[in-house]
Design a protein around this motif. Structure first.
Motif, PDB file in Angstrom:
ATOM      1  N   GLY A   1       0.815  -1.211   0.000  1.00 57.29           N
ATOM      2  CA  GLY A   1       0.000   0.000   0.000  1.00 57.29           C
ATOM      3  C   GLY A   1       0.849   1.261   0.000  1.00 57.29           C
ATOM      4  N   ILE A   2       1.943   1.252   0.781  1.00 58.40           N
ATOM      5  CA  ILE A   2       2.831   2.418   0.827  1.00 58.40           C
ATOM      6  C   ILE A   2       3.479   2.647  -0.530  1.00 58.40           C
ATOM      7  CG2 ILE A   2       4.966   3.312   1.834  1.00 58.40           C
ATOM      8  CD1 ILE A   2       4.191   1.895   4.425  1.00 58.40           C
ATOM      9  N   VAL A   3       3.953   1.567  -1.144  1.00 59.41           N
ATOM     10  CA  VAL A   3       4.582   1.698  -2.468  1.00 59.41           C
ATOM     11  C   VAL A   3       3.563   2.182  -3.494  1.00 59.41           C
ATOM     12  CG1 VAL A   3       5.698   0.421  -4.339  1.00 59.41           C
ATOM     13  CG2 VAL A   3       6.350  -0.028  -1.976  1.00 59.41           C
ATOM     14  N   GLY A   4       2.340   1.661  -3.402  1.00 58.30           N
ATOM     15  CA  GLY A   4       1.320   2.083  -4.350  1.00 58.30           C
ATOM     16  C   GLY A   4       0.949   3.546  -4.198  1.00 58.30           C
ATOM     17  N   SER A   5       0.880   4.034  -2.959  1.00 58.43           N
ATOM     18  CA  SER A   5       0.514   5.433  -2.743  1.00 58.43           C
ATOM     19  C   SER A   5       1.638   6.390  -3.102  1.00 58.43           C
ATOM     20  CB  SER A   5       0.111   5.642  -1.284  1.00 58.43           C
ATOM     21  OG  SER A   5       1.218   5.422  -0.424  1.00 58.43           O
ATOM     22  N   SER A   6       2.874   5.894  -3.191  1.00 57.41           N
ATOM     23  CA  SER A   6       3.998   6.774  -3.521  1.00 57.41           C
ATOM     24  C   SER A   6       3.823   7.395  -4.905  1.00 57.41           C
ATOM     25  CB  SER A   6       5.314   5.990  -3.465  1.00 57.41           C
ATOM     26  OG  SER A   6       5.345   4.966  -4.461  1.00 57.41           O
ATOM     27  N   TYR A   7       3.197   6.682  -5.820  1.00 57.91           N
ATOM     28  CA  TYR A   7       2.978   7.229  -7.167  1.00 57.91           C
ATOM     29  C   TYR A   7       2.090   8.467  -7.096  1.00 57.91           C
ATOM     30  CZ  TYR A   7       1.343   7.571 -11.991  1.00 57.91           C
ATOM     31  OH  TYR A   7       1.014   8.036 -13.245  1.00 57.91           O
ATOM     32  N   GLY A   8       0.979   8.382  -6.357  1.00 55.40           N
ATOM     33  CA  GLY A   8       0.083   9.525  -6.239  1.00 55.40           C
ATOM     34  C   GLY A   8       0.745  10.705  -5.557  1.00 55.40           C
ATOM     35  N   ILE A   9       1.573  10.435  -4.540  1.00 58.94           N
ATOM     36  CA  ILE A   9       2.258  11.528  -3.837  1.00 58.94           C
ATOM     37  C   ILE A   9       3.242  12.226  -4.761  1.00 58.94           C
ATOM     38  CG2 ILE A   9       3.826  12.056  -1.934  1.00 58.94           C
ATOM     39  CD1 ILE A   9       2.504   9.736  -0.407  1.00 58.94           C
ATOM     40  N   LEU A  10       4.001  11.448  -5.541  1.00 56.65           N
ATOM     41  CA  LEU A  10       4.952  12.047  -6.486  1.00 56.65           C
ATOM     42  C   LEU A  10       4.218  12.860  -7.550  1.00 56.65           C
ATOM     43  CD1 LEU A  10       7.431   9.062  -6.954  1.00 56.65           C
ATOM     44  CD2 LEU A  10       7.929  11.247  -5.857  1.00 56.65           C
ATOM     45  N   GLN A  11       3.080  12.334  -8.021  1.00 64.45           N
ATOM     46  CA  GLN A  11       2.304  13.068  -9.010  1.00 64.45           C
ATOM     47  C   GLN A  11       1.766  14.380  -8.431  1.00 64.45           C
ATOM     48  OE1 GLN A  11       0.541  11.688 -12.423  1.00 64.45           O
ATOM     49  NE2 GLN A  11       2.743  11.342 -12.449  1.00 64.45           N
ATOM     50  N   LEU A  12       1.408  14.364  -7.172  1.00 61.69           N
ATOM     51  CA  LEU A  12       0.884  15.567  -6.524  1.00 61.69           C
ATOM     52  C   LEU A  12       1.876  16.715  -6.623  1.00 61.69           C
ATOM     53  CD1 LEU A  12      -1.027  17.142  -4.634  1.00 61.69           C
ATOM     54  CD2 LEU A  12       0.085  15.995  -2.712  1.00 61.69           C
ATOM     55  N   PHE A  13       3.153  16.428  -6.364  1.00 58.12           N
ATOM     56  CA  PHE A  13       4.155  17.494  -6.339  1.00 58.12           C
ATOM     57  C   PHE A  13       4.778  17.762  -7.705  1.00 58.12           C
ATOM     58  CE2 PHE A  13       4.081  15.956  -1.935  1.00 58.12           C
ATOM     59  CZ  PHE A  13       3.863  17.146  -1.273  1.00 58.12           C
ATOM     60  N   SER A  14       4.744  16.785  -8.581  1.00 64.92           N
ATOM     61  CA  SER A  14       5.433  16.970  -9.866  1.00 64.92           C
ATOM     62  C   SER A  14       4.534  17.523 -10.962  1.00 64.92           C
ATOM     63  CB  SER A  14       6.034  15.639 -10.333  1.00 64.92           C
ATOM     64  OG  SER A  14       5.019  14.688 -10.608  1.00 64.92           O
ATOM     65  N   SER A  15       3.218  17.357 -10.853  1.00 63.14           N
ATOM     66  CA  SER A  15       2.326  17.751 -11.946  1.00 63.14           C
ATOM     67  C   SER A  15       2.457  19.225 -12.283  1.00 63.14           C
ATOM     68  CB  SER A  15       0.869  17.428 -11.579  1.00 63.14           C
ATOM     69  OG  SER A  15       0.668  16.052 -11.447  1.00 63.14           O
ATOM     70  N   THR A  16       2.363  20.085 -11.281  1.00 63.46           N
ATOM     71  CA  THR A  16       2.443  21.521 -11.526  1.00 63.46           C
ATOM     72  C   THR A  16       3.827  21.917 -12.013  1.00 63.46           C
ATOM     73  OG1 THR A  16       0.793  21.894  -9.804  1.00 63.46           O
ATOM     74  CG2 THR A  16       2.098  23.796 -10.496  1.00 63.46           C
ATOM     75  N   LEU A  17       4.873  21.349 -11.401  1.00 58.91           N
ATOM     76  CA  LEU A  17       6.234  21.697 -11.800  1.00 58.91           C
ATOM     77  C   LEU A  17       6.512  21.319 -13.248  1.00 58.91           C
ATOM     78  CD1 LEU A  17       8.243  20.642  -8.614  1.00 58.91           C
ATOM     79  CD2 LEU A  17       7.880  22.962  -9.458  1.00 58.91           C
ATOM     80  N   VAL A  18       6.120  20.116 -13.633  1.00 54.16           N
ATOM     81  CA  VAL A  18       6.360  19.676 -15.006  1.00 54.16           C
ATOM     82  C   VAL A  18       5.519  20.493 -15.984  1.00 54.16           C
ATOM     83  CG1 VAL A  18       6.122  17.735 -16.612  1.00 54.16           C
ATOM     84  CG2 VAL A  18       7.073  17.362 -14.338  1.00 54.16           C
ATOM     85  N   GLY A  19       4.286  20.836 -15.596  1.00 56.51           N
ATOM     86  CA  GLY A  19       3.456  21.661 -16.462  1.00 56.51           C
ATOM     87  C   GLY A  19       4.077  23.032 -16.706  1.00 56.51           C
ATOM     88  N   CYS A  20       4.541  23.687 -15.633  1.00 58.25           N
ATOM     89  CA  CYS A  20       5.213  24.987 -15.791  1.00 58.25           C
ATOM     90  C   CYS A  20       6.484  24.842 -16.605  1.00 58.25           C
ATOM     91  CB  CYS A  20       5.539  25.568 -14.417  1.00 58.25           C
ATOM     92  SG  CYS A  20       4.106  26.061 -13.446  1.00 58.25           S
ATOM     93  N   TRP A  21       7.217  23.769 -16.356  1.00 57.27           N
ATOM     94  CA  TRP A  21       8.471  23.538 -17.085  1.00 57.27           C
ATOM     95  C   TRP A  21       8.211  23.385 -18.574  1.00 57.27           C
ATOM     96  CZ3 TRP A  21      10.334  18.393 -18.713  1.00 57.27           C
ATOM     97  CH2 TRP A  21      11.624  18.429 -19.212  1.00 57.27           C
ATOM     98  N   SER A  22       7.106  22.724 -18.936  1.00 54.60           N
ATOM     99  CA  SER A  22       6.794  22.560 -20.359  1.00 54.60           C
ATOM    100  C   SER A  22       6.450  23.901 -21.005  1.00 54.60           C
ATOM    101  CB  SER A  22       5.644  21.569 -20.552  1.00 54.60           C
ATOM    102  OG  SER A  22       4.396  22.141 -20.200  1.00 54.60           O
ATOM    103  N   ASP A  23       5.870  24.835 -20.232  1.00 57.55           N
ATOM    104  CA  ASP A  23       5.600  26.169 -20.764  1.00 57.55           C
ATOM    105  C   ASP A  23       6.889  26.925 -21.045  1.00 57.55           C
ATOM    106  OD1 ASP A  23       2.814  26.000 -20.721  1.00 57.55           O
ATOM    107  OD2 ASP A  23       2.704  26.631 -18.633  1.00 57.55           O
ATOM    108  N   VAL A  24       7.931  26.632 -20.261  1.00 56.04           N
ATOM    109  CA  VAL A  24       9.178  27.388 -20.363  1.00 56.04           C
ATOM    110  C   VAL A  24      10.112  26.796 -21.415  1.00 56.04           C
ATOM    111  CG1 VAL A  24      11.260  28.075 -19.103  1.00 56.04           C
ATOM    112  CG2 VAL A  24       9.034  28.236 -17.993  1.00 56.04           C
ATOM    113  N   VAL A  25      10.399  25.498 -21.318  1.00 62.20           N
ATOM    114  CA  VAL A  25      11.395  24.901 -22.213  1.00 62.20           C
ATOM    115  C   VAL A  25      10.794  24.421 -23.518  1.00 62.20           C
ATOM    116  CG1 VAL A  25      12.772  24.173 -20.235  1.00 62.20           C
ATOM    117  CG2 VAL A  25      11.196  22.555 -21.284  1.00 62.20           C
ATOM    118  N   GLY A  26       9.468  24.295 -23.576  1.00 64.75           N
ATOM    119  CA  GLY A  26       8.834  23.891 -24.825  1.00 64.75           C
ATOM    120  C   GLY A  26       8.192  22.531 -24.744  1.00 64.75           C
ATOM    121  N   ARG A  27       7.150  22.352 -25.550  1.00 63.54           N
ATOM    122  CA  ARG A  27       6.396  21.097 -25.525  1.00 63.54           C
ATOM    123  C   ARG A  27       7.226  19.924 -26.046  1.00 63.54           C
ATOM    124  NH1 ARG A  27       3.362  23.727 -22.342  1.00 63.54           N
ATOM    125  NH2 ARG A  27       1.731  25.021 -23.240  1.00 63.54           N
ATOM    126  N   ARG A  28       7.995  20.159 -27.109  1.00 63.34           N
ATOM    127  CA  ARG A  28       8.730  19.042 -27.706  1.00 63.34           C
ATOM    128  C   ARG A  28       9.772  18.490 -26.741  1.00 63.34           C
ATOM    129  NH1 ARG A  28      13.038  18.761 -32.658  1.00 63.34           N
ATOM    130  NH2 ARG A  28      12.290  16.827 -33.579  1.00 63.34           N
TER     131      ARG A  28
END
Length: 481
Positions: free
Chosen positions: A82-109
């Motif tokens: 259960g802990i290993v399974g929930s780690s994916y959701g926790i990582l997604q929680l913190f990375s989604s916004t960062l990766v989205g902003c990063w794609s706006d800056v460095v480019g979609r490709r």
């Protein structure tokens, strides 16, 4: 919070021809003829993007249903699993916004390629996992970088006009959902072979490498042409997928008209600046939109959390039959994408009204499912829920983009995914508590949360207007230099 259907990918070229980048509604006859070849090339680019979405979910859905069985075979206790399974959701929680902003800056490709390659690395490690540590390690790069679909939706938002955006995103979701329908069948067959899980994980890795090759070979210059046909500025900084990198790409911030007058800042400073702007936006203009997204996401997750178990306890339906019902519902959800075009025309392209009515239908169906006394009623509710929730997801994404400004679409979609990740963390806990009361507890609680979301939408009609409501101010915040 983390699906027409089978024909969605094959028929995508038809509806796409209605998008603004393919229209020839103004100008002289010579201009219209000049646009013709560009329209064909733009449609080809969209079809390539739909193929990437299909392959992405096809590869992932081969592996995901097998993860719990594999980690158990490695000797992990239910708590550790259960802990290993929930780690994916926790990582997604913190990375989604960062990766989205990063794609706006460095480019979609660039961002799309990096996310695909690191996700491939995660599935390669998963295919070599012979102990729990390697299994947990494999989930780290996937949890951080598995945002390929979000970046693809942001790219679609860059390329099409606001009026046509829900239709195109619906077609993309339909193409992706076809992969999610086919993947589990292939994975289920392969896992019965000797060393089947490892073979399945390696095939998933190979699919992601193929996807990276497709993105690398994309006709990006054709998308740049379609962007110009849409009426965007033809300057070098007007391309929607990022900085010039030798492949004809422009900057990711075409709204910053004064950018060329300033020295370029490092990407991490650009990301930090976008996050500061996004913080004020989330806690002002868009807070109600994200509240509705969270409530509806948790409501639907509560329904699915004990779906198989509840069918067995209430109606004696075996898990295999419940699995067939899930696949059937997924196919219906995929059909909702191509069907969104007529629905939009029926509602006069009023996304707020569609979201309100689809949420009301979802709430009603959750109540009926909780009160069902026969398996036929449960199947009917499940069928209609697949359609209403698919339509609702498309509309809430479109409202986010309208309120936050499509020019910063990566950041806006990333924040939305983080909100969904919060739901993934909350829903299992609420489901467990509700299930202690009754097998009907999770869908009943989901109906109550959906009712709260409907109440919020009714109180904020202006904010959910068909023209983006309060989106104008949000766009200005994100367009600051």
């Amino acid at each position: 919070m983390e699906s027409g259907g089978r024909r969605g990918l094959a028929s995508a070229g038809g509806p796409v021809s209605a998008t603004p980048m393919l229209r020839q509604d103004s100008g002289t006859g010579a201009e219209a003829r000049a646009r013709g070849p560009g329209a064909v090339r733009a449609r080809r680019f969209l079809l390539c993007l739909y193929l990437v979405g299909f392959l992405d979910l096809f590869g992932v859905s081969m592996v995901i249903p097998l993860l719990s069985l594999h980690v158990k075979s490695l000797g992990a206790s239910p708590t550790v699993a259960g802990i290993v399974g929930s780690s994916y959701g926790i990582l997604q929680l913190f990375s989604s916004t960062l990766v989205g902003c990063w794609s706006d800056v460095v480019g979609r490709r660039s961002s799309l390629l990096v996310c695909i390659l690191f996700s491939a690395l995660g599935y390669l490690i998963l295919g070599a996992s012979t102990n729990v540590f390697l299994f947990a390690l494999a989930r780290v790069p996937v949890g951080i970088f598995k945002h390929t679909l979000s970046i693809s939706r942001a790219l679609l938002s860059d390329l099409v006009a606001e009026k046509e955006r829900p239709l195109v995103i619906g077609q993309f979701n339909a193409a992706s959902s076809v992969g999610f329908i086919l993947g589990p069948m292939v994975g289920g067959y392969l896992t019965e072979l000797d060393g089947g899980f490892y073979l399945t994980a390696f095939i998933c890795f190979s699919v992601f490498i193929l996807n990276a090759g497709l993105v690398w070979l994309f006709p990006w210059c054709e998308a740049k042409l379609s962007s110009a046909e849409k009426g965007l500025p033809a300057r070098e900084d007007s391309a929607p997928w990022g900085r010039t990198d030798g492949h004809g790409q422009g900057t990711a911030t075409p709204h910053r008209s004064t950018a060329s007058a300033r020295p370029a800042r490092p990407p991490w400073l650009e990301v930090a600046s976008t996050l500061r702007d996004m913080k004020s936006l989330v806690f002002s203009e868009m807070r109600d939109i994200f509240a509705v997204r969270l409530l509806m996401a948790v409501a639907v997750m509560l329904y699915y959390s004990n779906f198989v178990l509840a069918l067995e306890e209430r109606f004696g339906v075996r898990p295999r039959a419940a699995g067939y019902l899930i696949s059937y519902s997924g196919a219906l959800g995929a059909l909702a994408g191509p069907a969104l075009g007529p629905l939009l025309r029926l509602y006069g392209h009023d996304g707020r009204a569609i979201l309100l009515h689809s949420s009301a239908l979802t709430c009603l169906l959750l109540v009926l499912h909780a009160a069902a006394r026969s398996v036929a009623v449960a199947v009917l509710c499940s069928s209609l829920l697949a359609v209403s929730t698919a339509v609702g997801r498309i509309c809430i994404t479109d409202l986010q983009l309208a309120a936050g400004g499509a020019r910063a679409s990566g950041a806006v979609i990333g924040v939305g995914q983080s909100v969904t990740a919060v739901g993934r963390i909350i829903a299992p806990l609420l489901s467990g508590l509700a299930q202690e009361v009754s097998p009907c507890g999770p869908p009943s609680l989901g109906a109550a949360l959906a009712l709260v979301a409907i109440f919020l939408m009714s109180l904020n009609r202006a904010r959910y207007g068909g023209d983006g409501g309060g989106g104008g101010g949000g766009s200005d915040k994100l367009k600051r230099a």
